[in-house]
Enzyme design. Structure first.
Site, short mmCIF file in Angstrom:
data_model
loop_
_atom_site.label_atom_id
_atom_site.label_comp_id
_atom_site.label_asym_id
_atom_site.label_seq_id
_atom_site.Cartn_x
_atom_site.Cartn_y
_atom_site.Cartn_z
N ARG A 135 -13.55 12.15 4.35
CA ARG A 135 -12.32 12.77 4.49
C ARG A 135 -11.61 13.29 3.25
NH1 ARG A 135 -8.34 8.47 5.96
NH2 ARG A 135 -6.95 9.94 6.25
N LYS A 195 -8.06 -2.01 6.07
CA LYS A 195 -8.28 -2.80 4.91
C LYS A 195 -7.15 -4.00 4.86
CE LYS A 195 -7.39 1.11 2.19
NZ LYS A 195 -7.88 2.35 2.63
N HIS A 221 0.71 -1.28 0.00
CA HIS A 221 -0.03 0.10 -0.02
C HIS A 221 0.80 1.12 0.01
CE1 HIS A 221 -4.03 1.44 0.40
NE2 HIS A 221 -3.53 2.29 1.10
N SER A 252 -6.91 3.93 8.56
CA SER A 252 -7.43 3.56 7.14
C SER A 252 -6.78 2.62 6.56
CB SER A 252 -7.39 4.85 6.40
OG SER A 252 -7.78 4.69 5.07
N ASP A 263 -14.07 2.20 6.50
CA ASP A 263 -13.05 2.91 5.73
C ASP A 263 -13.52 3.44 4.47
OD1 ASP A 263 -10.35 3.82 5.23
OD2 ASP A 263 -10.22 2.59 3.71
N1 URA Z 1 -4.32 5.63 1.79
C1 URA Z 1 -5.35 5.18 2.45
O1 URA Z 1 -5.81 3.85 2.35
N2 URA Z 1 -5.80 5.90 3.50
C2 URA Z 1 -5.53 6.82 3.95
O2 URA Z 1 -5.89 7.67 4.59
C3 URA Z 1 -4.58 7.61 3.13
C4 URA Z 1 -3.75 6.86 2.06
#
Ligand code: URA
Length: 436
Positions: free
Chosen positions: A169, A188, A83, A184, A162
């Site tokens: 957000r 996931k 990620h 966040s 999320d």
């Molecule tokens: N990536 C995400 O999944 N969430 C965030 O808050 C920032 C970057």
């Protein structure tokens, strides 16, 4: 139960939530007893006041358990997730998931949409006609078993909290908060059922964390919270002081990712893919050394196996392979206009934040949660930093559905390019590696 207003007041006034309060907040939001405007107010209070480590862990767990936690037990090979904290021109996941899959590492990626000024992997994938990002957990597991790579979005099944919070957000100025980013991302990632996680924590003007101190704090919080939850995690802090590669915008970035999978493409996009891939292979135990991991990855790019995995992943998600085999068929914007250099000089910098807002203005991202992105809109950069540009030469091409959208952002785009007499110092792509 504490009322929504009491929860907002508590955080507004600098209080510390119990884990029960955070569960009530998340569940109330999903059930509709906490309205979007109340959640927005709490998010702003949390951004300003912060959450401590225990609150961050509790919020992460509450968001994780808002949906299904996948076991992926039928997938035998090591499963490593990746990620990015969000960048400009960041198409790395598109290259990386099929690349590591071609090297025997399963990549179950639960990705996001554009957030704030940054682009989202899901929006990029949806530039492929037919590509479904919303696979049900069983279908996700089947694709992972059969192809080794699948990129999906959070759904009603996976970390639904999320998905809703992310969208809120994005449009309420509440993205740049370390604990909210940690919760966040990890809600996931923990839901995906991986054996390990590699994080690309961006730092610089195009990132949510503009300086190294804050990026390091975010990387450490992510690694600590993930490891506490039983997920081995490594973070690389990487440079986001210029856009990654040569494209910003969904179909344009997809085209660049395909180039990399054909063993070509801009050197920074390729290098970032490789360094993150090395970490994924090492975490999976697929290579004894970084040099061996790199050799495997480079071979998979050169022999076409990484591209073939990408095709198979797209096909398994219902995507139209004709646009993968012939990227000229990808969606294109109606209008494409060059941005010409007003003087000659050496390109000293390209401001990623300005260019990201320009790209949003062209239609490549959202300014309201319900907006649709234009897959063809965006920016093609004509030069790398350090190259010489002559007066009248294009610095970039701007693409949008209407000329008026381009006219509205052209002056801002011009300001993003700095031309000078001397080349800047060499750019370091990876600044730090955080494993604890
Ligand atoms: N990536 C995400 O999944 N969430 C965030 O808050 C920032 C970057």
């Amino acid at each position: 139960m504490t009322s929504p207003v009491e929860l907002i007041l508590k955080k507004r006034d600098g209080g510390t939530h119990t884990s029960e309060e955070l569960v009530a907040l998340v569940q109330g939001f999903l059930a509709g007893t906490i309205a979007d405007y109340q959640m927005s107010a709490w998010l702003m209070a949390a951004l300003i006041r912060g959450l401590d480590e225990a609150e961050t862990t509790a919020l992460t767990q509450a968001m994780l358990h808002s949906g299904k936690v996948l076991g992926l037990r039928s997938v035998r090979a090591p499963k490593i997730d990746k990620h990015s904290t969000g960048g400009v021109g960041d198409k790395i996941s598109l290259c990386l998931a099929p690349l590591v899959a071609a090297c025997g590492v399963v990549a179950p990626l639960i990705a996001g949409r554009g957030l704030g000024h940054t682009g989202g992997t899901l929006d990029k994938l949806e530039a492929i006609p037919g590509y479904r990002v919303g696979l049900e957990p069983r279908a996700f597991e089947r694709v992972l078993r059969e192809v080794g790579a699948s990129i999906i979005g959070q759904s009603a099944a996976i970390a639904p909290a999320d998905r809703r919070l992310y969208a809120l957000r994005d449009v309420t100025g509440t993205v740049e908060s370390t604990p909210l980013i940690v919760a966040s991302i990890l809600s996931k990632k923990l839901a995906a059922g991986s054996d390990g996680l590699v994080l690309d924590v961006k730092v610089g003007r195009g990132a949510f964390m503009p300086d190294l101190r804050r990026a390091r704090a975010l990387a450490r919080a992510l690694v600590r919270t993930a490891r506490k939850a039983g997920l081995p995690t490594v973070a690389l802090i990487t440079d986001m002081s210029v856009p990654i590669g040569r494209t910003i915008g969904n179909a344009l970035e997809l085209r660049e990712a395909i180039e990399v999978l054909h063993d070509a493409g801009p050197s920074d996009t390729r290098e970032l893919t490789l360094v993150l891939g090395v970490e994924m292979l090492r975490l999976a135990g697929r290579a004894k050394s970084s040099a061996e991991a790199r050799r495997l990855l480079e071979r998979a790019l050169a022999d076409g196996s990484a591209f073939e995995r990408f095709r198979r992943m797209v096909h398994a998600h219902g995507g139209d392979l004709r646009v993968i085999d012939d990227p000229d068929r990808l969606p294109r914007a109606k209008v494409r206009v060059p941005l010409l250099a007003k003087r000659s000089g050496v390109l000293r910098s390209m401001d990623p934040l300005e260019l990201a807002w320009v790209s949003l203005g062209l239609g490549a991202g959202r300014t309201r949660a319900e907006h649709k992105v234009d897959p063809g809109a965006g920016i093609e950069l004509c030069h790398a930093v350090g190259e010489r540009v002559e007066r009248g030469e294009p610095l970039a091409y701007l693409s949008a559905a209407k000329r008026s959208l381009i006219d509205a952002v052209k002056a801002r785009a011009e300001l993003a390019f700095e031309l000078g007499t001397r080349a800047p110092g060499r750019r370091r792509l990876v600044l730090e590696r955080i494993a604890r």
